[in-house]
Design an enzyme around this catalytic site. Sequence first.
Site, PDB file in Angstrom:
ATOM      1  N   ASN A 130     -76.096  21.786  11.907  1.00 55.57           N
ATOM      2  CA  ASN A 130     -76.713  21.293  11.610  1.00 55.57           C
ATOM      3  C   ASN A 130     -77.823  20.357  12.802  1.00 55.57           C
ATOM      4  OD1 ASN A 130     -77.439  18.373  10.023  1.00 55.57           O
ATOM      5  ND2 ASN A 130     -76.509  17.802  11.556  1.00 55.57           N
ATOM      6  N   ASP A 192     -81.248  16.706  15.673  1.00 53.83           N
ATOM      7  CA  ASP A 192     -80.992  17.486  13.911  1.00 53.83           C
ATOM      8  C   ASP A 192     -82.204  19.222  14.566  1.00 53.83           C
ATOM      9  OD1 ASP A 192     -79.343  15.618  13.595  1.00 53.83           O
ATOM     10  OD2 ASP A 192     -80.223  16.039  10.814  1.00 53.83           O
ATOM     11  N   ASP A 222     -69.427  22.353   9.963  1.00 46.50           N
ATOM     12  CA  ASP A 222     -69.608  20.774  10.805  1.00 46.50           C
ATOM     13  C   ASP A 222     -70.979  19.862   9.411  1.00 46.50           C
ATOM     14  OD1 ASP A 222     -68.676  18.478  12.183  1.00 46.50           O
ATOM     15  OD2 ASP A 222     -70.645  18.620  12.715  1.00 46.50           O
ATOM     16  N   GLU A 267     -67.710  20.586   5.813  1.00 47.76           N
ATOM     17  CA  GLU A 267     -67.068  19.025   6.209  1.00 47.76           C
ATOM     18  C   GLU A 267     -68.081  18.451   4.887  1.00 47.76           C
ATOM     19  OE1 GLU A 267     -66.805  15.605   9.080  1.00 47.76           O
ATOM     20  OE2 GLU A 267     -67.839  17.498   9.628  1.00 47.76           O
TER      21      GLU A 267
END
Length: 519
Positions: A130, A192, A222, A267
């Site tokens: 991410n 990001d 993640d 996740e």
Amino acid sequence: MPRFYAVLRCAAVFAATLLWSATSLAAQNVAAAPQSSGVYYEIFVRAFYDTNGDGVGDLNGVTAKLDYIKSLGVSGIWLMPINPSPTYHGYDITDYEGINPQYGTMQDFKHLLDEAHKRGIKVIMDMVINHTSDQHPWFKAAQNPKDPHHDWYVWAKPGSDLKAISATGGPAWHRAPNGQYYVGVFTGAMPDLNYDNPAVRKEMIDVGRFWLRDGVDGFRLDAAQHIYDDLRTDIDSPVALKKNIAWWTEYRRGLQAVDPNVWLVGEVARHDPDDLTPYLGPLNTVFNFPVASQLIESVRQERNLGIGKGLQYSYAAYRAHTDGQFDDAPFLSNHDQDRVMSQLEDNAAHVRLAAALLLTLPGHPFIYYGEELGMQGAKPDEDIREPMRWYRAGKGPGVAQWKPWSTSDGPDVSVEAEQADPDSLLNLYRKLIGWREQVGALRDGVLRNVPMDDPHVLAYTLQDAHSRVLVVHNLSRDAREVPLDESAGVTKVLLQSKTGVTLAPGKLGLPPYGTAILQ
């Protein structure tokens, strides 16, 4: 009332659940030969086992302890980030195709893979894509607006609200050395990536392929929901969700070109099962955060808070979304949460019950290193990621010393002490995981809730192609007598977590906090 209960039609489901016949049961057999348990073991390498005496756990330490891991009966391990990073935790990566030098070398990692696979243990890596570290060469290059990497990150535009709150609750925008502002959902040290840029998407697929070619079996993804879910206003945005799903679909297809059997667990830290369903399909599974909270709270209150009903609904929704093919990934705690023993206030009986609940659910349960010992640990994060307790004395060969212990765990909370005690929590975990090797339905079965008038009892059936069982848990500190519909055709107690289970026509006796698997 949560959405997932409102849509249940309990009466019809309950009636169908209990329509067992003695004839059909006689034809159902428990799998004769031990198989994979489906259980995964989460490891923070820094805290696990140190082979070179520098105080930091390393990859060779994981390899050295593979026989211990195998003795638990687990099918796989999840390694928290092992890439180079400026932080102790590793969730801000500076080189996606490298190994953190504190943990060892690429050769060490390949040796770990080889030795794990020899033992039938799969290895999945934490894949943190991410965001990068703000020390990553890409982000440093991105300071120049003319560099191609500039568009690999998300920069403020005229009209951007620089005071916006991120999806994780902190500031969304951070000032870069070049004076511009960029998105960092977690912190400013974790800028990001811009997944609207095809070059970013291609690069991250190539990273996944790189590790698959080295022999990795899959990835724990993640912050899977935050690829496009950046701001607080994006949390329930259908646009952000649609883009997330499109990306993970593209990612999966890209990886399957190298390994058709790659396994992906995401996740997605949402607490309504309906929010998890869209990710099933693009990913093999996602961590079941809703049931984790429900298991802990049910144990704490010693009451059935609707676990069976909720899971039955969730699993039906997952199957409908994936044409019947899905895994679940239940858990009790992980590296971001207080450890189970601390959540349950050092109540050993409750911790043992929580383990029995977790490990009698289908899918791929995850256990966090040290959970099988009853290690304590409460936030801050460093204090829930402490050195594994190998010895009664605490110190000894291989004990990581990256930080001192913050808890009151004594010598009995150690591998050395619990190995020798047949009634230890460690050996209970081994027994429960072993059940999953013996009874296929505990791993792969379709779950059907069985309603009970007693709020302190949880019961459900699990059925796969080879076995069908009734699972009954006593959540209370008192012995319970559980009525059984004689038409269910239950014939024997197959497995029990503790002595004292009795079966008579029409009733089951369970000791305090006892679990029974009935055939």
